[in-house]
Write a protein that holds these residues in place. Structure first.
Motif, short mmCIF file in Angstrom:
data_model
loop_
_atom_site.label_atom_id
_atom_site.label_comp_id
_atom_site.label_asym_id
_atom_site.label_seq_id
_atom_site.Cartn_x
_atom_site.Cartn_y
_atom_site.Cartn_z
N ASP A 31 0.83 -1.21 0.00
CA ASP A 31 0.00 0.00 0.00
C ASP A 31 0.86 1.26 0.00
O ASP A 31 0.53 2.25 -0.67
CB ASP A 31 -0.95 0.00 1.20
CG ASP A 31 -2.06 -1.03 1.07
OD1 ASP A 31 -2.29 -1.51 -0.06
OD2 ASP A 31 -2.69 -1.36 2.11
N ARG A 32 1.98 1.24 0.76
CA ARG A 32 2.91 2.38 0.75
C ARG A 32 3.51 2.58 -0.63
O ARG A 32 3.60 3.71 -1.13
CB ARG A 32 4.02 2.17 1.78
CG ARG A 32 3.59 2.42 3.22
CD ARG A 32 4.78 2.46 4.18
NE ARG A 32 5.64 1.28 4.13
CZ ARG A 32 5.44 0.16 4.81
NH1 ARG A 32 4.40 0.05 5.61
NH2 ARG A 32 6.28 -0.85 4.70
N LEU A 33 3.92 1.49 -1.28
CA LEU A 33 4.46 1.58 -2.64
C LEU A 33 3.41 2.13 -3.60
O LEU A 33 3.71 2.97 -4.46
CB LEU A 33 4.97 0.22 -3.11
CG LEU A 33 6.24 -0.31 -2.46
CD1 LEU A 33 6.49 -1.75 -2.91
CD2 LEU A 33 7.42 0.58 -2.79
N ARG A 34 2.20 1.64 -3.47
CA ARG A 34 1.10 2.09 -4.34
C ARG A 34 0.85 3.59 -4.13
O ARG A 34 0.67 4.34 -5.09
CB ARG A 34 -0.17 1.29 -4.06
CG ARG A 34 -1.30 1.63 -5.03
CD ARG A 34 -2.57 0.83 -4.76
NE ARG A 34 -2.36 -0.56 -5.14
CZ ARG A 34 -2.51 -1.58 -4.31
NH1 ARG A 34 -2.88 -1.39 -3.07
NH2 ARG A 34 -2.31 -2.81 -4.72
N ALA A 35 0.88 4.04 -2.87
CA ALA A 35 0.67 5.46 -2.59
C ALA A 35 1.82 6.29 -3.15
O ALA A 35 1.59 7.38 -3.71
CB ALA A 35 0.54 5.67 -1.08
N ASP A 36 3.06 5.79 -3.05
CA ASP A 36 4.20 6.51 -3.61
C ASP A 36 4.10 6.62 -5.12
O ASP A 36 4.44 7.66 -5.70
CB ASP A 36 5.51 5.82 -3.21
CG ASP A 36 5.84 5.98 -1.74
OD1 ASP A 36 5.21 6.84 -1.07
OD2 ASP A 36 6.73 5.24 -1.24
N VAL A 37 3.65 5.55 -5.78
CA VAL A 37 3.47 5.58 -7.23
C VAL A 37 2.36 6.57 -7.58
O VAL A 37 2.49 7.36 -8.53
CB VAL A 37 3.18 4.18 -7.79
CG1 VAL A 37 2.71 4.24 -9.23
CG2 VAL A 37 4.43 3.31 -7.69
N ALA A 38 1.30 6.56 -6.82
CA ALA A 38 0.18 7.49 -7.10
C ALA A 38 0.61 8.93 -6.88
O ALA A 38 0.20 9.83 -7.63
CB ALA A 38 -1.01 7.14 -6.21
N ASP A 39 1.47 9.20 -5.86
CA ASP A 39 1.96 10.55 -5.59
C ASP A 39 3.02 10.98 -6.60
O ASP A 39 3.31 12.17 -6.72
CB ASP A 39 2.57 10.64 -4.18
CG ASP A 39 1.53 10.47 -3.09
OD1 ASP A 39 0.33 10.56 -3.40
OD2 ASP A 39 1.93 10.24 -1.92
N GLY A 40 3.62 10.03 -7.26
CA GLY A 40 4.68 10.35 -8.20
C GLY A 40 6.06 10.35 -7.57
O GLY A 40 7.04 10.71 -8.22
N THR A 41 6.18 9.98 -6.28
CA THR A 41 7.49 9.95 -5.64
C THR A 41 8.29 8.72 -6.02
O THR A 41 9.51 8.70 -5.87
CB THR A 41 7.36 10.01 -4.11
OG1 THR A 41 6.54 8.93 -3.68
CG2 THR A 41 6.75 11.32 -3.67
N ARG A 42 7.63 7.70 -6.53
CA ARG A 42 8.29 6.49 -7.02
C ARG A 42 7.71 6.15 -8.37
O ARG A 42 6.57 6.50 -8.68
CB ARG A 42 8.06 5.31 -6.07
CG ARG A 42 8.84 5.40 -4.81
CD ARG A 42 8.75 4.09 -4.07
NE ARG A 42 9.40 4.23 -2.79
CZ ARG A 42 10.15 3.31 -2.25
NH1 ARG A 42 10.30 2.17 -2.85
NH2 ARG A 42 10.72 3.52 -1.09
#
Length: 174
Positions: free
Chosen positions: A94-105
């Protein structure tokens, strides 16, 4: 005349007849006592065997209850362990998914030549390595889809580990 003959014999041998009747009654009484003693002995033996079987059944049931409780405790601990591992992996995903959605990853996939199982490099010379492999960067939606697949794979892996451990515990107990 026959009656008188019988009466005459009875008068002459009445003591012998009474003695024979008393002897027969005494034998009957002794056999009855012996029969009662044999029946009492069989009843006692039967009762002792039933008690022995009953006691063994109580011991077996107690042991089975202890084994069942131990198995339930072990399986409960196993369930808690795998549930925690699954929750940790889901939180990480979920953290990875949120980072991808935010554009940080961003999610990148190294391109590979599936026919030779070698990474495709940017240069034509030298051996391929992970550092010089061609990479494909996915869009946000593509990255989320990959992370969804990752989450599903993690969940499936955790379920398989749990079931394998569960089966091992069951087989171990038997």
């Amino acid at each position: 005349m026959e009656t008188s003959l019988f009466a005459a014999v009875l008068k002459a041998h009445w003591k012998s007849a009474v003695a024979i009747l008393l002897a027969a009654a005494l034998v009957w009484w002794i056999e009855g006592l012996r029969w009662d003693a044999d029946v009492s002995k069989l009843k006692a033996t039967h009762t002792a065997e039933l008690k022995k079987i009953s006691d063994q059944s109580v011991i077996d049931l107690t042991n089975q209850k202890k084994r069942t409780e131990a198995a339930q405790t072990a399986l409960s601990a196993l369930d808690a362990k795998h549930t925690k591992e699954l929750a940790d992996e889901q939180a990480k995903n979920d953290r990875l998914r949120a980072d991808v959605a935010d554009g940080t990853r961003r999610v990148r996939i190294a391109a590979a030549n599936l026919a030779t199982c070698e990474l495709v490099g940017n240069s034509a010379t030298g051996t391929g390595g992970l550092g010089d492999a061609a990479q494909v960067e996915l869009s946000g939606a593509g990255g989320r889809a990959v992370l969804d697949l990752r989450a599903s794979a993690i969940k499936d892996e955790q379920v398989i580990k749990y079931l394998q451990a569960y089966i091992s515990k069951i087989v171990e107990k038997n």
